[in-house]
Write a protein that holds these residues in place. Structure first.
Motif, PDB file in Angstrom:
ATOM      1  N   LYS A 169       0.775  -1.260   0.077  1.00 16.81           N
ATOM      2  CA  LYS A 169      -0.054  -0.015   0.229  1.00 16.81           C
ATOM      3  C   LYS A 169       0.779   1.156  -0.110  1.00 16.81           C
ATOM      4  N   ASN A 170       1.979   1.306   0.834  1.00 14.43           N
ATOM      5  CA  ASN A 170       2.875   2.374   0.832  1.00 14.43           C
ATOM      6  C   ASN A 170       4.313   1.961   0.117  1.00 14.43           C
ATOM      7  N   ILE A 171       4.470   2.890  -0.889  1.00 16.70           N
ATOM      8  CA  ILE A 171       5.521   2.412  -1.561  1.00 16.70           C
ATOM      9  C   ILE A 171       6.448   3.542  -2.055  1.00 16.70           C
ATOM     10  N   ALA A 172       7.797   3.523  -1.746  1.00 17.18           N
ATOM     11  CA  ALA A 172       8.850   4.518  -2.423  1.00 17.18           C
ATOM     12  C   ALA A 172       9.247   4.136  -3.643  1.00 17.18           C
ATOM     13  N   VAL A 173       9.278   5.431  -4.080  1.00  9.91           N
ATOM     14  CA  VAL A 173       9.740   5.268  -5.690  1.00  9.91           C
ATOM     15  C   VAL A 173      10.740   6.108  -5.841  1.00  9.91           C
ATOM     16  N   ILE A 174      11.964   5.426  -6.329  1.00  9.70           N
ATOM     17  CA  ILE A 174      13.128   6.229  -6.486  1.00  9.70           C
ATOM     18  C   ILE A 174      13.805   6.242  -7.987  1.00  9.70           C
ATOM     19  N   TYR A 208       5.544   7.510  -2.246  1.00 13.16           N
ATOM     20  CA  TYR A 208       6.702   8.428  -1.670  1.00 13.16           C
ATOM     21  C   TYR A 208       7.704   8.488  -2.567  1.00 13.16           C
ATOM     22  N   THR A 209       7.955   9.490  -3.100  1.00 13.86           N
ATOM     23  CA  THR A 209       8.526   9.517  -4.796  1.00 13.86           C
ATOM     24  C   THR A 209       9.819  10.702  -4.354  1.00 13.86           C
ATOM     25  N   TYR A 210      10.833  10.008  -5.104  1.00 16.31           N
ATOM     26  CA  TYR A 210      12.305  10.764  -4.974  1.00 16.31           C
ATOM     27  C   TYR A 210      12.800  10.651  -6.325  1.00 16.31           C
ATOM     28  N   PHE A 211      12.975  11.805  -6.900  1.00 16.00           N
ATOM     29  CA  PHE A 211      13.375  11.695  -8.386  1.00 16.00           C
ATOM     30  C   PHE A 211      14.779  12.676  -8.565  1.00 16.00           C
ATOM     31  N   GLN A 223       4.243  11.925  -0.647  1.00 12.59           N
ATOM     32  CA  GLN A 223       5.587  12.909  -0.612  1.00 12.59           C
ATOM     33  C   GLN A 223       6.249  12.785  -1.861  1.00 12.59           C
ATOM     34  N   PHE A 224       6.744  14.076  -2.296  1.00 12.37           N
ATOM     35  CA  PHE A 224       7.468  13.996  -3.747  1.00 12.37           C
ATOM     36  C   PHE A 224       8.622  15.147  -3.621  1.00 12.37           C
ATOM     37  N   SER A 225       9.850  14.539  -3.917  1.00  9.49           N
ATOM     38  CA  SER A 225      10.914  15.425  -3.989  1.00  9.49           C
ATOM     39  C   SER A 225      11.723  15.277  -5.377  1.00  9.49           C
ATOM     40  N   ALA A 278      14.395  11.102   3.864  1.00  4.27           N
ATOM     41  CA  ALA A 278      13.069  11.086   4.310  1.00  4.27           C
ATOM     42  C   ALA A 278      12.816   9.899   4.950  1.00  4.27           C
ATOM     43  N   ALA A 279      13.167   8.954   5.060  1.00  5.39           N
ATOM     44  CA  ALA A 279      13.053   7.600   5.605  1.00  5.39           C
ATOM     45  C   ALA A 279      11.447   7.561   5.683  1.00  5.39           C
ATOM     46  N   PRO A 280      10.783   7.193   4.823  1.00  3.00           N
ATOM     47  CA  PRO A 280       9.369   6.736   4.727  1.00  3.00           C
ATOM     48  C   PRO A 280       9.149   5.657   5.316  1.00  3.00           C
ATOM     49  N   ALA A 281       8.074   5.381   5.998  1.00  2.38           N
ATOM     50  CA  ALA A 281       7.746   3.873   6.352  1.00  2.38           C
ATOM     51  C   ALA A 281       6.817   3.090   5.320  1.00  2.38           C
ATOM     52  N   VAL A 282       7.301   2.285   4.535  1.00  4.71           N
ATOM     53  CA  VAL A 282       6.944   1.894   3.239  1.00  4.71           C
ATOM     54  C   VAL A 282       6.973   0.490   3.479  1.00  4.71           C
TER      55      VAL A 282
END
Length: 250
Positions: A102-107, A129-132, A151-153, A174-178
């Protein structure tokens, strides 16, 4: 998998040496997953090998790919005009299987953001939770296509857009809980991600899409072989391009 003759609908430069091409297929390509790719002919008889390009957007019979100018093949693609017809083989490879996460970090780094954007757009019921990361401001593109994120950065190597940083560092800060991490970018970025997760003893499942030079795109030529953690080999085009980060050598 279908081998079709597609019609160029649009082909425009969207950032420095980055082009966005939309093609209309003569028939539906069927189900497409984020992370899959196409093999697109350049339209030049001198360039025999097609170019592997990640699917960036898909709607109806329209398929959009983005590419960076690197050599004669992509230069020829950049010359394609609306109405030109190009051969396209699709869909190829396996995509990102998000499972029940459900909670996904995107790098994403550089051109690696393209398949990630499509993955997010196809799964807008998830929390992203996205980091580009991009080289500089001139390389930043397609941020308007990113769906709503928790979250987007977007950062750049030189700080000319956003903070001066890279996508992997932005994620760790950011250390999101994913429940899951998905990533696509240059090998050095994926290696840094793997090392960072190991240093932090972070066992979060992580899927990475590898960038390798490909020949046939269907696993026959073995040009895109990569090393597996168990000592074996895998074909990025056929067995990937998406792999469990713990199962490949980066």
């Amino acid at each position: 998998m279908k081998d079709l003759l597609a019609t160029v609908k649009q082909n425009t430069e969207i950032a420095e040496n980055i082009y966005k091409m939309t093609l209309t297929l003569p028939e539906s390509a069927g189900a497409l997953a984020g992370g899959q790719f196409v093999n697109l002919a350049t339209g030049d008889g001198l360039q025999l090998l097609r170019r592997p390009l990640g699917i960036c957007l898909a709607e109806g019979k329209d398929i959009t790919v983005c590419y960076q100018l690197k050599g004669k093949g992509t230069q020829k693609l950049a010359e394609a005009k609306a109405g030109d017809r190009l051969k396209i083989l699709l869909p190829l490879g396996n995509g990102f299987n998000l499972g029940s996460a459900k909670n996904i970090a995107v790098i994403g780094g550089g051109v690696g953001v393209f398949p990630l954007i499509y993955t997010m757009r196809k799964n807008q019921d998830r929390n992203f939770y996205t980091y580009f990361g991009f080289r500089n401001k001139k390389a930043v593109c397609l941020l308007n296509e990113v769906p709503k994120c928790k979250q987007f950065s977007a950062v750049t190597d030189d700080g000319s857009y956003g903070e001066k940083d890279n996508a992997v560092n932005a994620f760790f800060k950011a250390a999101p809980a994913v429940d899951l991490i998905i990533a696509c970018g240059p090998p050095v970025m994926l290696k840094a991600l793997k090392e960072g997760l190991s240093e932090r003893n972070d066992k979060t499942p992580c899927l990475v899409s590898l960038e390798e030079r490909m020949g046939c795109g269907i696993g026959a030529c073995l040009v895109c072989t990569c090393k597996k953690s168990d000592g074996g080999n895998a074909r990025v085009c056929k067995d990937g391009p998406v792999f469990d980060i713990d199962k490949v050598v980066l």
